[in-house]
Design a protein around this motif. Structure first.
Motif: not given
Length: 293
Positions: A125-131
């Protein structure tokens, strides 16, 4: 100052330097072949570092010793820059900036295979938030720009280049040792890059044409040679031993935000409220990834 704090500061500086490289690279792309341009960068960087190596016998011997490992690391480093220049001939900085946000997630996935790491649902979720946050910055919080985004030939090339960049910190960790001489590592990596570039140019029959890089283009070249070749090699290799690949690549999420701020300071471009929100979210996502074990 603690070793980890220094490593984070080094990578933050490297991220700022790399953010500026997108603008410099766009000015140089298409002037001469991208492979020739990358070779020119590496040669100039090697010339600058040579006096610190060739007059010390032990360092020369160390370069010879580390070269087999450096050839592997420099392969991924070289492929990224070749791909970036080649991609910018048929795509835009906007598109490459968007695709580049995939690098941290690519690195995290590759770490599963190389280091048996795991990605939890919360981390995903954090990686997707970063993207998402970096896309807000890249597209200037304009939904119309996002809807018109489509992949072209240059984007496919840059996806391959981004995969190579994701592999670069992994092989830094695998191939280099903490007690290796940092100057020797940087020199050997550049030398390996020169060998890969030269072989590729011979195979493809590419002309050098370095004389075309003149006038104001020389300033862009000097920036790429010193700022995003020599300095970033030092900074990445110094920090990779401390932070590891995933945390190293987490700083990618800050890159579009830094580009926006550079354009605001040096070009007078405004930053909208939506972009500012995207910057804040990208900073938050980066901090969360950096705080994870």
């Amino acid at each position: 100052m603690q070793e980890k704090t220094k490593a984070h500061l080094y990578i933050l500086l490297a991220t700022i330097l790399i953010a500026g490289s997108f603008l410099a690279s766009q000015k140089l792309s298409g002037v001469i072949d991208s492979i020739s341009l990358t070779l020119y960068r590496f040669v100039l960087a090697l010339v600058i570092l040579s006096p610190f190596i060739i007059f010390q016998k032990q360092k020369v011997l160390n370069v010879v010793k580390v070269m087999p490992r450096a050839m592997m690391v420099s392969l991924f480093y070289s492929v990224y820059f070749i791909g970036m220049f080649k991609a910018l001939e048929t795509t835009t900085v906007l598109n490459t900036g968007t695709i580049y946000t995939l690098v941290p997630l690519m690195t995290a996935i590759l770490c599963i295979f190389f280091f048996k790491d795991k990605i939890s649902f919360n981390q995903l979720i954090v990686y997707c938030l970063g993207i998402l946050s970096t896309c807000i910055v890249v597209f200037q919080a304009d939904i119309n720009l996002f809807l018109t985004f489509s992949l072209n030939k240059g984007d496919i090339i840059f996806i391959i280049a981004s995969l190579s960049m994701a592999l670069y910190p992994i092989f830094l960790k695998l191939m280099y040792k903490k007690d290796d001489d940092l100057l020797v590592l940087v020199f050997a990596t550049l030398l390996g890059g020169i060998i890969w570039m030269s072989l590729t140019m011979q195979i493809l029959g590419i002309s050098y044409e370095w004389e075309k890089v003149e006038g104001n283009l020389l300033y862009s070249m000097i920036y790429l040679v010193i700022g995003t070749t020599i300095l970033t090699l030092f900074l990445y290799q110094k920090s990779s031993f401390v932070l590891g690949p995933k945390k190293l690549m987490a700083y990618v999420y800050l890159s579009p935000a830094i580009v926006a701020m550079i354009m605001y300071v040096f070009e007078g471009q405004t930053i909208s409220f939506g972009v500012l929100v995207g910057i804040l979210i990208s900073v938050l996502a980066t901090i969360i990834i950096l705080k994870q074990k």
